[in-house]
Design an enzyme around this catalytic site. Structure first.
Site: not given
Lengths: 83, 234
Positions: B87, B196, B198
């Site tokens: 991002c 994302h 994560e």
């Protein structure tokens, strides 16, 4: 104090979503007749002293390296203005 | 040996804690790195996490790019160290010229937050070897300036060299050219993407999966890929 004004605009081939949004909002307030709006950025670099060639060169360098991203934007002018 | 993966925090970074948690869940040691530092603390890989460094002032990633730690990250990346930009981290990689192109505001102008399906287009980068080429994965996406743009020459070059790492499937959430969600450099050690991984690493906290609600862990393989690569080298 003298000011160096740097104008940065999105490249013509890059779609400008913000300009498009402004353009579509104008008729809503009764303003018609504009085919397109493109939105850019204006930077005012205030100079402490005289605008020498070195100062102008530094402003141009700032415009090319930090103030604009050459992938999506053009520096359209770097000009001295007395404010 | 335990791999050590650094996670950089800039003023305005939001996802550094989640990125560090993903690194730990994948089996490596997460090393916090500070934007103002000039040391990578001897880490084996670096994650540039998401958020709004410097409030996205000027352009997303434009000011963070000149942070002292970034000189070290750029040098290490050019030397072959695995670097993942998520991002805002992806925006930072393009501003640093480690990856080509740039991100502009989403074509529809809205902030998007959703679980997003991606197709893995390149399973040979440092961060994707644990995926299969052509595999679909679901990870969260959340951004306002996520529209990937580059000139046609650059896009053709990325396609020809297999450097489009991920593509949006089903819906292009931001108007990105050629549905590009993530790209890699020539060497394959630097990867940047807008969604994302994560946030999809632990059951109970990920996107919904066929198995159960919030059970999706499709992002974990980014980190296990990097770790496996590092341990193979060691």
């Amino acid at each position: 104090m003298p000011t160096i004004v740097v104008d940065v605009m999105p490249k013509p081939e890059i779609l400008d979503p913000q300009g498009k949004a402004v353009s579509s909002a104008l008729p809503r307030i009764g303003i018609e007749g504009f085919a397109q709006v493109r939105q850019g950025k204006r930077f005012e670099l205030t100079v402490d002293g005289e605008v020498t060639d070195e100062v102008l060169a530094a402003a141009r360098k700032a415009a090319e390296t930090l103030l604009s991203n050459p992938v999506i934007e053009d520096v359209v002018s770097v000009a001295v203005e007395d404010v | 040996m335990t791999a050590r993966i650094g996670v950089v925090t800039f003023p305005g970074t939001l996802d550094d804690r989640d990125a560090a948690r993903a690194v730990r869940l994948a089996g490596a040691e997460a090393v916090p790195l500070w934007h103002g530092s000039e040391s990578l603390e001897g880490v084996d890989a670096v994650v540039l996490p998401g958020g709004f460094s410097y409030g996205d002032y000027l352009r997303a990633g434009a000011i963070a790019r000149f942070a002292p730690i970034m000189d070290k990250v750029v040098d290490a990346a050019n030397g072959g160290m695995p670097v993942l930009g998520i991002c805002n981290g992806f925006q930072l990689l393009t501003e640093s010229h480690l990856l080509p192109g740039s991100m502009i505001k989403n074509d529809h102008l809205h902030f998007v937050c959703r679980d997003q399906t991606l197709r893995v287009e390149n399973a040979e980068t440092s961060w994707t070897t644990e995926y299969r080429e052509g595999e679909n994965i679901v990870i969260p996406l959340k951004n306002q300036d996520g529209q990937y743009v580059a000139d046609d020459y650059t896009l053709d070059q990325l396609e020809a060299e297999g450097r489009v790492a991920f593509r949006y499937v089903g819906w292009n959430p931001n108007g990105s050219r050629r549905d590009i969600a993530g790209i890699t450099n020539e060497r394959g050690n630097v990867v940047g993407l807008m969604p994302h991984p994560e946030h999809a690493v632990e059951k109970g906290f990920g996107p919904d999966s066929v198995e159960a609600g919030r059970a999706g862990t499709d992002g974990l393989a980014f980190f296990t890929s990097a770790i496996k690569g590092l341990l193979t080298l060691a």
